[in-house]
Design a protein around this motif. Structure first.
Motif, PDB file in Angstrom:
ATOM      1  N   PHE A 180      -5.976 -11.613  13.176  1.00 20.47           N
ATOM      2  CA  PHE A 180      -6.332 -10.196  13.060  1.00 20.47           C
ATOM      3  C   PHE A 180      -6.209  -9.516  14.409  1.00 20.47           C
ATOM      4  N   PRO A 181      -5.784  -8.207  14.483  1.00 21.35           N
ATOM      5  CA  PRO A 181      -5.486  -7.340  13.332  1.00 21.35           C
ATOM      6  C   PRO A 181      -4.014  -7.366  12.917  1.00 21.35           C
ATOM      7  N   LYS A 182      -3.255  -8.382  13.332  1.00 29.00           N
ATOM      8  CA  LYS A 182      -1.812  -8.389  13.089  1.00 29.00           C
ATOM      9  C   LYS A 182      -1.479  -8.573  11.611  1.00 29.00           C
ATOM     10  N   VAL A 183      -2.295  -9.349  10.882  1.00 29.99           N
ATOM     11  CA  VAL A 183      -2.006  -9.648   9.485  1.00 29.99           C
ATOM     12  C   VAL A 183      -3.071  -9.025   8.607  1.00 29.99           C
ATOM     13  N   LEU A 184      -2.636  -8.163   7.672  1.00 35.40           N
ATOM     14  CA  LEU A 184      -3.594  -7.488   6.804  1.00 35.40           C
ATOM     15  C   LEU A 184      -3.958  -8.354   5.602  1.00 35.40           C
ATOM     16  N   ASP A 185      -2.969  -8.963   4.973  1.00 34.54           N
ATOM     17  CA  ASP A 185      -3.217  -9.828   3.825  1.00 34.54           C
ATOM     18  C   ASP A 185      -3.198 -11.282   4.295  1.00 34.54           C
ATOM     19  N   ALA A 186      -4.305 -11.707   4.886  1.00 34.34           N
ATOM     20  CA  ALA A 186      -4.363 -13.043   5.482  1.00 34.34           C
ATOM     21  C   ALA A 186      -4.195 -14.139   4.447  1.00 34.34           C
ATOM     22  N   GLY A 187      -4.780 -13.946   3.266  1.00 37.71           N
ATOM     23  CA  GLY A 187      -4.705 -14.975   2.234  1.00 37.71           C
ATOM     24  C   GLY A 187      -3.277 -15.253   1.809  1.00 37.71           C
ATOM     25  N   SER A 188      -2.516 -14.197   1.553  1.00 35.98           N
ATOM     26  CA  SER A 188      -1.121 -14.359   1.153  1.00 35.98           C
ATOM     27  C   SER A 188      -0.299 -14.969   2.283  1.00 35.98           C
ATOM     28  N   TYR A 189      -0.558 -14.529   3.494  1.00 35.75           N
ATOM     29  CA  TYR A 189       0.168 -15.029   4.659  1.00 35.75           C
ATOM     30  C   TYR A 189      -0.052 -16.528   4.840  1.00 35.75           C
ATOM     31  N   LEU A 190      -1.297 -16.958   4.696  1.00 36.97           N
ATOM     32  CA  LEU A 190      -1.618 -18.375   4.870  1.00 36.97           C
ATOM     33  C   LEU A 190      -1.019 -19.222   3.752  1.00 36.97           C
ATOM     34  N   ARG A 191      -1.010 -18.701   2.534  1.00 37.73           N
ATOM     35  CA  ARG A 191      -0.409 -19.451   1.435  1.00 37.73           C
ATOM     36  C   ARG A 191       1.091 -19.649   1.655  1.00 37.73           C
ATOM     37  N   GLU A 192       1.754 -18.609   2.142  1.00 38.77           N
ATOM     38  CA  GLU A 192       3.183 -18.724   2.436  1.00 38.77           C
ATOM     39  C   GLU A 192       3.441 -19.750   3.540  1.00 38.77           C
ATOM     40  N   LYS A 193       2.609 -19.687   4.590  1.00 43.37           N
ATOM     41  CA  LYS A 193       2.773 -20.632   5.699  1.00 43.37           C
ATOM     42  C   LYS A 193       2.531 -22.063   5.233  1.00 43.37           C
ATOM     43  N   ARG A 194       1.499 -22.267   4.449  1.00 42.96           N
ATOM     44  CA  ARG A 194       1.195 -23.617   3.981  1.00 42.96           C
ATOM     45  C   ARG A 194       2.326 -24.145   3.087  1.00 42.96           C
ATOM     46  N   ALA A 195       2.847 -23.295   2.221  1.00 34.31           N
ATOM     47  CA  ALA A 195       3.940 -23.717   1.336  1.00 34.31           C
ATOM     48  C   ALA A 195       5.165 -24.123   2.150  1.00 34.31           C
ATOM     49  N   LYS A 196       5.450 -23.369   3.207  1.00 36.47           N
ATOM     50  CA  LYS A 196       6.594 -23.694   4.061  1.00 36.47           C
ATOM     51  C   LYS A 196       6.389 -25.037   4.748  1.00 36.47           C
TER      52      LYS A 196
END
Length: 277
Positions: A177-193
Motif C-alpha cells: 500500500f498505497p500502490k495496490v488497491l485490490d490487494a486480494g486480487s493482486y496476491l492471488r495472481e502472484k501466488r498463481a504465477k
C-alpha cells in the motif's frame, strides 16, 4: 546427489554434545561412502568406534589443533569429498554475524556441499526441506534449484524422511500500500504465477505441490515456522557467487539462517561453482 562416495567428517572436540558422528552414521548406512575423519588423537578412537558398525572404509586424519577454515579447505582440496560434515559452534549472539567465522568462510569458499550439524536430536518422522526460488531469472540459480531438489529428494529417500520444498513468494501485504488497491486480487495472481513456475520446477524430480510450502511475508519468520511445522531435520540451501554488495546483504541473512535455524543446514553450490570435480 544420488550417490555419496566420499565423506569428509570434521570433528571439533571443543563442541559439547557434538552430533556430527550421528549424522555420519546415518549417511554411512544410507550411502556406504568412504569416510575421512579429522580430529585430535585423543578423540579418534571414540570416533572410529562410533562408526565401526557401518562397516565402511575410514581414514583417520589427526590434527592436534582445532582446524580453521584454511586447514579444512586444504583437506577438501586433497580428499575431494562429495560432502563435508561439520559441527556448528555456539557463539556469542553479538558475534554471530561476523564474516570472519570459520563456518561462514567455509560457506563462502568450500567447493563441496557443506553440511553444518546442530546439537540436537533428529525427528524420526521428520523432513528434509529445500528452499528454492522458481521465478529467479538467473540461469545459474535455476540450475542450483534443480540441484537442491535432486539432492533433497535423494537424501530424503535414502534417510527415510519426507521431502519438503519451501518458497516465500511475496512480502507482507502491508508493504504494497498505497500502490495496490485490490490487494486480494493482486496476491492471488502472484501466488498463481509462483505455483505454475513451481510445478514446472518440480516436474523433472517426481515431486508435486503436496511437497511444497508456499508462504508470504518475512522470509526468516515464515521459514522458521515451516521448519517447526514440518519437523525439519535438514534445511538445504543454495549459495551463489556474488559481488561485494550482494555479499554484504545476502551474507548476513544466510549467516543468521545458519545460526538461528533449529535444524542442520546443507549449503550447496551449482555444478559450475564446484571446481574440485
Amino acid at each position: 546427489m544420488n550417490e555419496l562416495r566420499k565423506l569428509l567428517v570434521i570433528i571439533n572436540p571443543d563442541v559439547r554434545d557434538d552430533y556430527v558422528l550421528d549424522r555420519a552414521r546415518r549417511l554411512a548406512h544410507a550411502f556406504r561412502p568412504e569416510i575421512e575423519l579429522v580430529t585430535r588423537k585423543n578423540n579418534m578412537d571414540e570416533a572410529l568406534s562410533a562408526l565401526s558398525e557401518a562397516e565402511v572404509p575410514i581414514t583417520p586424519h589427526i590434527r592436534e589443533e582445532r582446524p580453521d577454515h584454511e586447514a579444512i579447505l586444504q583437506r577438501i582440496q586433497k580428499y575431494q569429498p562429495d560432502m563435508v560434515l561439520k559441527s556448528v559452534r555456539r557463539r556469542h549472539p553479538l558475534a554471530r554475524l561476523l564474516v570472519t567465522s570459520t563456518d561462514w568462510k567455509l560457506v563462502r569458499h568450500s567447493p563441496a556441499p557443506l553440511w553444518l550439524v546442530k546439537s540436537r536430536d533428529w525427528h524420526t518422522d521428520g523432513s528434509i526441506m529445500a528452499a528454492v526460488d522458481p521465478l529467479h531469472s538467473k540461469a545459474q540459480q535455476n540450475e542450483l534449484d534443480h540441484l537442491l531438489l535432486e539432492s533433497t529428494s535423494a537424501l530424503a529417500s535414502r534417510l527415510e524422511l519426507q521431502a519438503r520444498i519451501f518458497h516465500c513468494y511475496f512480502p507482507d501485504v502491508t508493504s504494497m500500500f498505497p500502490k495496490v488497491l485490490d490487494a486480494g486480487s493482486y496476491l492471488r495472481e502472484k501466488r498463481a504465477k509462483h505455483e505454475q513456475k513451481m510445478m514446472e520446477l518440480l516436474k523433472p524430480h517426481h515431486l508435486d505441490m503436496d511437497n511444497v510450502l508456499m508462504t508470504r511475508g518475512d522470509l526468516g519468520r515464515t521459514l522458521a515456522q515451516a521448519i517447526r511445522k514440518e519437523r525439519t531435520n535438514l534445511l538445504v540451501l543454495g549459495a551463489l557467487s556474488r559481488n561485494v554488495v550482494e555479499h554484504a546483504i545476502i551474507g548476513s541473512t544466510t549467516e543468521r539462517m545458519l545460526s538461528d535455524a533449529r535444524c542442520d543446514v546443507l549449503v550447496m553450490k551449482s555444478q559450475r561453482q564446484q571446481h574440485i570435480r
